[in-house]
Write a protein that holds these residues in place. Structure first.
Motif, short mmCIF file in Angstrom:
data_model
loop_
_atom_site.label_atom_id
_atom_site.label_comp_id
_atom_site.label_asym_id
_atom_site.label_seq_id
_atom_site.Cartn_x
_atom_site.Cartn_y
_atom_site.Cartn_z
N GLY A 10 0.79 -1.23 0.00
CA GLY A 10 0.00 0.00 0.00
C GLY A 10 0.82 1.27 0.00
N THR A 232 8.17 -3.17 0.31
CA THR A 232 7.35 -2.57 1.35
C THR A 232 8.00 -1.30 1.87
OG1 THR A 232 6.22 -3.06 3.44
CG2 THR A 232 8.32 -4.18 3.09
N ASP A 233 7.68 -0.91 3.11
CA ASP A 233 8.19 0.39 3.59
C ASP A 233 9.22 0.24 4.70
OD1 ASP A 233 6.53 -0.46 5.58
OD2 ASP A 233 5.23 1.30 5.61
N MET A 238 12.33 -7.69 10.38
CA MET A 238 13.18 -7.21 11.47
C MET A 238 13.04 -8.05 12.73
SD MET A 238 12.61 -3.20 11.05
CE MET A 238 13.79 -2.32 10.10
N LYS A 268 3.40 -8.05 11.06
CA LYS A 268 2.51 -7.60 9.98
C LYS A 268 3.22 -7.54 8.62
CE LYS A 268 -0.44 -3.80 8.63
NZ LYS A 268 -0.22 -2.42 8.27
P1 ADP Z 1 2.63 -3.19 2.93
O1 ADP Z 1 1.63 -2.11 2.78
O2 ADP Z 1 3.87 -2.96 2.12
O3 ADP Z 1 2.07 -4.56 2.76
P2 ADP Z 1 2.49 -3.49 5.80
O4 ADP Z 1 2.15 -2.23 6.53
O5 ADP Z 1 1.45 -4.51 5.61
O6 ADP Z 1 3.16 -3.05 4.42
O7 ADP Z 1 3.74 -4.18 6.51
C1 ADP Z 1 4.92 -3.46 6.77
C2 ADP Z 1 4.95 -2.98 8.21
O8 ADP Z 1 5.00 -4.12 9.08
C3 ADP Z 1 6.16 -2.19 8.59
O9 ADP Z 1 5.99 -0.82 8.30
C4 ADP Z 1 6.30 -2.44 10.09
O10 ADP Z 1 5.80 -1.37 10.82
C5 ADP Z 1 5.42 -3.66 10.35
N1 ADP Z 1 6.12 -4.75 11.05
C6 ADP Z 1 5.64 -5.44 12.11
N2 ADP Z 1 6.51 -6.37 12.52
C7 ADP Z 1 7.58 -6.29 11.70
C8 ADP Z 1 8.82 -7.00 11.61
N3 ADP Z 1 9.14 -7.99 12.47
N4 ADP Z 1 9.70 -6.65 10.64
C9 ADP Z 1 9.39 -5.65 9.78
N5 ADP Z 1 8.25 -4.94 9.82
C10 ADP Z 1 7.34 -5.24 10.76
#
Ligand code: ADP
Ligand code: ASP
Ligand code: MG
Length: 470
Positions: A10, A232-233, A238, A268
């Motif tokens: 997104g 992604t962002d 992590m 997520k």
């Molecule tokens: P997209 O819109 O690209 O699918 P999401 O918002 O669904 O992105 O997923 C990316 C987000 O997941 C990151 O911005 C981060 O805040 C969150 N996140 C939660 N746990 C983790 C993790 N272990 N490693 C990386 N990101 C994580």
């Protein structure tokens, strides 16, 4: 020639800056590989669509009309800034307006009915990706990429479990072989709607929130990609959610099983089903940052690489309740747990974690908060006789708890991991209510009170950071 499937989330299609990066990434990749693109809705759009449904069911025409106008504005602004006036832009605007007219029609129907079925819900939320895919394809064409928007509902055939549909692999494979692979052979870059599929009768379905990652992996498997990149962002997967602990570090490598456990238990960054389609084919997944494309990101593959300290990452799930079934008369009575789980499933709830004391005098398991009361009632009815006979004392519900999970290969075979975690919890006066080990040998989960979540994640994350040599 290599084939790569790239899924953009997104935020990666959510602003002009992000889309410019996306264009650069695809331009570069398509010079020497076949590229399949899967896109999410622009960030915030799916939430807005869900809100519009809620407003329509409430009869608030003003609100849903307003939301539809905001969606129009959001897409038009990007289109007018990023696509030159001309035929392609005009056609795109017509297509977008048509979809938004459908949005209003669907909302009107919901308003009249005063209710919303999962099927209508999917018709509405699928609009997010159906709006973004033609827009991204047109912007790519504007920048010299031979892109074509593809509506996944024509290719990805699913059952009719609306809002969490399951792919029909054979039917989807036949469609992809007949109609998508020839496009790739002709040098076209398909820009496919993530998140959505269609029944055999052509009715829109969706794969569940965050499901575009799953779509990316599904299409990668169907076109036999050499790799999948989830753009992604953040720089990669992590050590923990960077929003809970900003010290989180990118993990350069994880196994499918490790990342599957992390996603299932709350990370997520990937949809929990993402690894399923590619695991048997051994297609590597990379998680990379659209906003920092030179970073290598995280590679996800078959091999297990246990780290020295075992704990690689910490995840958490909120809004959980725990049901405890206990009673001294349960000892040796077969089938009580099975019946409780079946009653839970029949009530429409899925179980995230189960824990049983070896005495067999009690067991507990978790469901999401919003299902907890219904499940408790269902289990009480199922076990009414045992309760009346005092074999089961009753079912207690503990709310405001979270599941905390530590993930790392080789966990179960390594003595002392749970002990180390308990010591950390004890030193930080965190009360562990239950513990369970994942069958994959890659995770151990703990139930703790919601109020302790931040302290617990930060304390356990320190174990992961030191274990990963940071
Ligand atoms: P997209 O819109 O690209 O699918 P999401 O918002 O669904 O992105 O997923 C990316 C987000 O997941 C990151 O911005 C981060 O805040 C969150 N996140 C939660 N746990 C983790 C993790 N272990 N490693 C990386 N990101 C994580
Ligand atoms: N747009 C959908 C959602 O917000 C799917 C996705 O982004 O993965 O849930
Ligand atoms: Mg996502």
């Amino acid at each position: 020639m290599n084939t790569v499937t790239m899924k953009f989330g997104g935020t990666s299609v959510g602003s002009e800056g992000a889309i410019r990066n996306l264009v650069g990434i695809i331009q570069e990749a398509s010079t020497h590989q076949r590229v399949v693109v899967v896109v999410s809705a622009m960030s915030g759009v799916t939430d807005m669509l869900i809100e519009s449904v809620r407003m329509a069911a409430k009869g608030d025409k003003w609100e849903y009309t307003n939301l539809s106008a905001k969606l129009k504005d959001k897409h038009e602004t990007v289109i007018n800034h990023m696509i030159k006036p001309g035929k392609d832009r005009e056609q795109l605007l017509v297509a977008i307006h048509k979809l938004l007219a459908q949005h209003i029609e669907l909302c009107q129907a919901i308003q009249v009915l005063g209710d919303v079925t999962p099927r209508i819900m999917d018709a509405v939320v699928s609009l997010g990706e159906r709006l973004s895919s033609p827009m991204i394809a047109a912007i790519l064409r504007q920048n010299g990429v031979n892109a074509q928007a593809i509506d996944a509902s024509k290719f990805l055939i699913t059952d009719d479990t609306f809002q969490s549909a399951h792919p029909n692999w054979d039917a989807s494979q036949a469609n992809v072989d007949a109609n998508l692979v020839p496009l790739l052979d002709n040098g076209v870059v398909p820009v496919i709607t993530g998140f959505i599929g269609g029944t055999r009768d052509g009715v829109y379905t969706t794969l569940g929130r965050g499901g575009s990652d799953f779509s990316g992996a599904i299409f990668a498997a169907l076109v036999k990609s050499d790799e999948v990149i989830i753009w992604t962002d953040v720089d990669g997967v992590m050590t923990t959610d960077p929003r809970i602990d900003p010290r989180a570090k990118v993990l350069p490598y994880l196994s499918y099983t490790e990342v599957g456990e992390m996603a299932f238990y709350g990370a997520k960054v990937l949809h929990p089903k993402t690894v399923q389609p590619v695991i048997n084919l051994g297609i590597p997944i990379y998680v990379r940052n659209t906003f920092n494309p030179t970073h290598p990101g995280t590679r996800i593959g078959k091999e297990q690489h246990p780290s020295e300290g075992i704990i690689k990452a910490v995840t958490s799930i909120r809004n959980i309740s725990m049901l405890t079934v206990s009673g001294s008369g349960m000892l040796g009575v077969p089938g009580i747990a099975g019946r409780a789980f079946l009653a839970t499933a029949k009530a429409g709830a899925s179980i995230l974690m189960i824990s049983q004391a070896s005495s067999e005098q009690s067991f507990c398991y978790t469901v999401t908060d919003n299902q907890a009361d219904v499940v408790k009632q269902a289990v009480e009815m199922e076990l009414a006789q045992e309760i009346a006979q005092n074999n089961v004392d009753g079912i207690t519900l503990t709310k405001d708890i979270v599941i905390l999970t530590v993930v790392g290969a080789g966990m179960r075979g390594t003595p002392g991991v749970a002990g180390r975690v308990f010591t950390v919890m004890g030193n930080n006066t965190i009360n562990v209510l239950a513990i369970a080990q994942g069958s994959s040998e890659c995770s151990i989960s703990f139930i703790i009170p919601e109020s302790d979540i931040k302290r617990a994640v930060i304390a356990l994350h320190e174990l992961a950071l030191s274990a990963n040599g940071h």
